[in-house]
Design an enzyme around this catalytic site. Structure first.
Site, PDB file in Angstrom:
ATOM      1  N   ASP A  64      -0.644   8.742  -2.325  1.00 45.54           N
ATOM      2  CA  ASP A  64      -1.284   7.727  -1.498  1.00 45.54           C
ATOM      3  C   ASP A  64      -2.089   8.419  -0.408  1.00 45.54           C
ATOM      4  O   ASP A  64      -2.449   9.589  -0.549  1.00 45.54           O
ATOM      5  CB  ASP A  64      -0.210   6.796  -0.917  1.00 45.54           C
ATOM      6  CG  ASP A  64      -0.665   5.356  -0.824  1.00 45.54           C
ATOM      7  OD1 ASP A  64      -1.521   5.061   0.025  1.00 45.54           O
ATOM      8  OD2 ASP A  64      -0.175   4.515  -1.595  1.00 45.54           O
ATOM      9  N   ASP A  73      11.725   4.155  10.755  1.00 43.05           N
ATOM     10  CA  ASP A  73      12.191   3.525   9.524  1.00 43.05           C
ATOM     11  C   ASP A  73      12.266   4.504   8.354  1.00 43.05           C
ATOM     12  O   ASP A  73      12.901   4.213   7.339  1.00 43.05           O
ATOM     13  CB  ASP A  73      11.263   2.367   9.143  1.00 43.05           C
ATOM     14  CG  ASP A  73      11.153   1.343  10.243  1.00 43.05           C
ATOM     15  OD1 ASP A  73      11.815   0.303  10.154  1.00 43.05           O
ATOM     16  OD2 ASP A  73      10.411   1.600  11.201  1.00 43.05           O
ATOM     17  N   HIS A 104      -1.920   2.938   4.824  1.00 42.55           N
ATOM     18  CA  HIS A 104      -1.481   2.430   3.532  1.00 42.55           C
ATOM     19  C   HIS A 104      -0.273   3.160   2.957  1.00 42.55           C
ATOM     20  O   HIS A 104       0.698   2.555   2.494  1.00 42.55           O
ATOM     21  CB  HIS A 104      -2.659   2.503   2.562  1.00 42.55           C
ATOM     22  CG  HIS A 104      -2.469   1.790   1.276  1.00 42.55           C
ATOM     23  ND1 HIS A 104      -1.846   2.369   0.195  1.00 42.55           N
ATOM     24  CD2 HIS A 104      -2.827   0.550   0.880  1.00 42.55           C
ATOM     25  CE1 HIS A 104      -1.831   1.512  -0.811  1.00 42.55           C
ATOM     26  NE2 HIS A 104      -2.425   0.407  -0.418  1.00 42.55           N
ATOM     27  N   VAL A 123      12.541  -1.898   8.601  1.00 41.33           N
ATOM     28  CA  VAL A 123      12.243  -2.077   7.184  1.00 41.33           C
ATOM     29  C   VAL A 123      13.267  -1.322   6.338  1.00 41.33           C
ATOM     30  O   VAL A 123      13.411  -0.104   6.449  1.00 41.33           O
ATOM     31  CB  VAL A 123      10.828  -1.561   6.834  1.00 41.33           C
ATOM     32  CG1 VAL A 123      10.582  -1.690   5.332  1.00 41.33           C
ATOM     33  CG2 VAL A 123       9.780  -2.343   7.605  1.00 41.33           C
ATOM     34  N   ALA A 214      -3.348   2.002 -14.246  1.00 45.88           N
ATOM     35  CA  ALA A 214      -2.541   0.905 -14.786  1.00 45.88           C
ATOM     36  C   ALA A 214      -2.846   0.592 -16.245  1.00 45.88           C
ATOM     37  O   ALA A 214      -2.127  -0.172 -16.881  1.00 45.88           O
ATOM     38  CB  ALA A 214      -2.742  -0.354 -13.933  1.00 45.88           C
ATOM     39  N   VAL A 219       2.507   3.976 -18.748  1.00 43.15           N
ATOM     40  CA  VAL A 219       2.647   3.677 -17.322  1.00 43.15           C
ATOM     41  C   VAL A 219       3.227   2.284 -17.145  1.00 43.15           C
ATOM     42  O   VAL A 219       2.818   1.339 -17.833  1.00 43.15           O
ATOM     43  CB  VAL A 219       1.284   3.775 -16.606  1.00 43.15           C
ATOM     44  CG1 VAL A 219       1.358   3.230 -15.189  1.00 43.15           C
ATOM     45  CG2 VAL A 219       0.811   5.223 -16.591  1.00 43.15           C
ATOM     46  N   SER A 267      -0.228  -3.265  -4.192  1.00 48.43           N
ATOM     47  CA  SER A 267       0.125  -1.981  -3.588  1.00 48.43           C
ATOM     48  C   SER A 267       1.536  -2.040  -3.035  1.00 48.43           C
ATOM     49  O   SER A 267       2.223  -1.020  -2.951  1.00 48.43           O
ATOM     50  CB  SER A 267      -0.831  -1.642  -2.449  1.00 48.43           C
ATOM     51  OG  SER A 267      -2.045  -1.162  -2.939  1.00 48.43           O
TER      52      SER A 267
END
Length: 423
Positions: A64, A73, A104, A123, A214, A219, A267
């Site tokens: 990423d 967190d 992101h 979180v 994808a 995958v 995402s």
């Protein structure tokens, strides 16, 4: 909701990061509110799965924009990393990109393996004891000297060589095809028993049909649904390679430097599935990747009629069933065989000699990859520009033209009748 949340925008780059829809300013929540917002932990079986395992011992690579492992967190979650862009930090923990897309990777990692900040606060990820390998890539406008295609190929190989048994890819190339270098990298991952999870993409950020990675056979592709379990219009995409669906709306994530954000997009759905895969791998270390994926798709709760479908795949993720159900052994990856695809399709693409004995011209360089943009929860209450430009604007123009033509015809007919009556 208490204090108003700060509004953020999750932007995407070339290889679209984390397939989230355009993230609009989201509200910043207090830490003691965040856990209550994580509806998926109970609704999708994570809390029940934790009675068996919380993912300890499993490494998940997050390819990423970089993961800030210093946020409370994620304390202790990031155990290694690298940068494949040439412009990041060697640890993979420097967020890359503009103020929006740079966050992101940390959002994604917190949904996957967040530890929370204390009991009931912060979180808590889908696999809160799994470890994260942070692989930073500079995509879109942030890209440096290394092409996005090359970054992804290198990132996958590095993840495999450094012990990842799961790879999360919340990004898209926005094309059905992919470069041959990805053939080799993904085959390397599959040969080393790694489960690769990829986001399907979001209509709200321009991805109406899933794109690579994808679309790569083998995958595990993740589509997105709203809180009611219905396919999300903006925060998802569709395609025949979808394996399973998970929440992609009203998500929360930890921000680099502290604080929280509410966002949307596949995402965010992808790391929830990657977390479930980590739970399965921790509970059943003897299972190979095809059996792990089989547990995810065969225990999914059917949705939308036909199974599998290009909208929901095999259905809605059920983490508890994936960990505890009795699922028969399989000998092949239920998401397909990349090796067979290469044998059939790459053979047809083999370069041929140009007339006169020269070399054939190379194919044009494909579009850059970009990180998927996150979709803000409040975007669903506003008209979408794509709908205005794709439907209403052409409709108004055509209707106006037809109306003018009709008025012109009536005027001509009236003039003709008046002329005849004078004669």
């Amino acid at each position: 909701m208490g204090e108003r949340m700060r509004r953020l925008v999750a932007a995407a780059g070339a290889v679209v990061l984390g397939l989230g829809v355009a993230l609009v300013p989201a509200t910043a929540a207090r830490a003691d509110q965040v856990r209550d917002m994580e509806y998926w932990l109970k609704d999708y079986g994570f809390t029940r799965a934790w009675d068996t395992t919380r993912g300890a011992g499993v490494k998940v690579a997050v390819i990423d924009t970089g993961v800030d492992g210093s946020v409370p967190d994620l304390a202790g979650a990031v155990v290694g990393g690298t940068d494949v862009s040439g412009v990041g930090a060697a640890s993979g923990q420097k967020p890359l990109g503009d103020a929006e897309s740079a966050n992101h990777g940390t959002w994604v990692a917190s949904l996957l393996a967040g530890r929370g900040t204390s009991a009931g606060n912060g979180v808590l990820g889908a696999a809160p004891e799994a470890s994260v390998l942070a692989v930073s890539a500079a995509l879109g406008k942030a890209m440096g000297p290394v092409s996005s295609d090359d970054q992804i190929a290198e990132a996958v190989r590095w993840a495999v060589d450094n012990g990842a048994s799961v790879i999360n890819m919340s990004l898209t190339r926005n094309t059905l095809d992919w470069p041959p270098s990805w053939d080799e990298a993904f085959q390397y991952a599959f040969a080393h028993d790694v489960v690769v999870v990829a986001a399907a993409g979001n209509r709200g950020s321009g991805t109406s049909e899933v794109g690579a990675p994808a679309t790569i056979p083998g995958v595990l592709t993740v589509a997105g649904v709203d809180r009611q379990g219905t396919a999300s219009f903006d925060a998802s995409a569709q395609g025949i390679t979808i394996g399973v669906s998970a929440p992609s709306e009203q998500l929360v994530g930890a921000n680099p430097g502290g604080g929280y954000v509410q966002w949307a997009g596949t995402s965010g759905a992808a790391p929830l599935v990657s977390g479930a895969v980590a739970l399965v791998r921790a509970a059943h270390p003897e299972l190979k990747a095809p059996d792990v994926i089989e547990r995810i798709v065969r225990t999914a709760r059917p949705a939308g009629g036909a199974v599998p479908s290009p909208i929901y795949g095999f259905g809605l993720l059920d983490a508890a069933a994936a960990v505890t159900a009795d699922v028969p052994h399989v000998t092949a990856n239920p998401m397909g065989d990349l090796g067979e695809w290469i044998r059939v399709h790459r053979r047809a693409e083999a370069p041929t000699a140009a007339p006169g004995g020269g070399n054939a011209q190379a194919e044009p360089v494909p579009a850059k990859l970009a990180p998927e943009r996150a979709l803000p929860w409040n975007r669903f209450f506003w008209p979408q520009w794509s709908v205005l430009t794709a439907f209403w604007l052409p409709f108004v123009l055509i209707a106006g033209f037809l109306a003018l033509a009709a008025l012109g015809g009536v005027g001509a007919w009236s003039h003709f009748r008046r002329t005849r009556s004078k004669e």
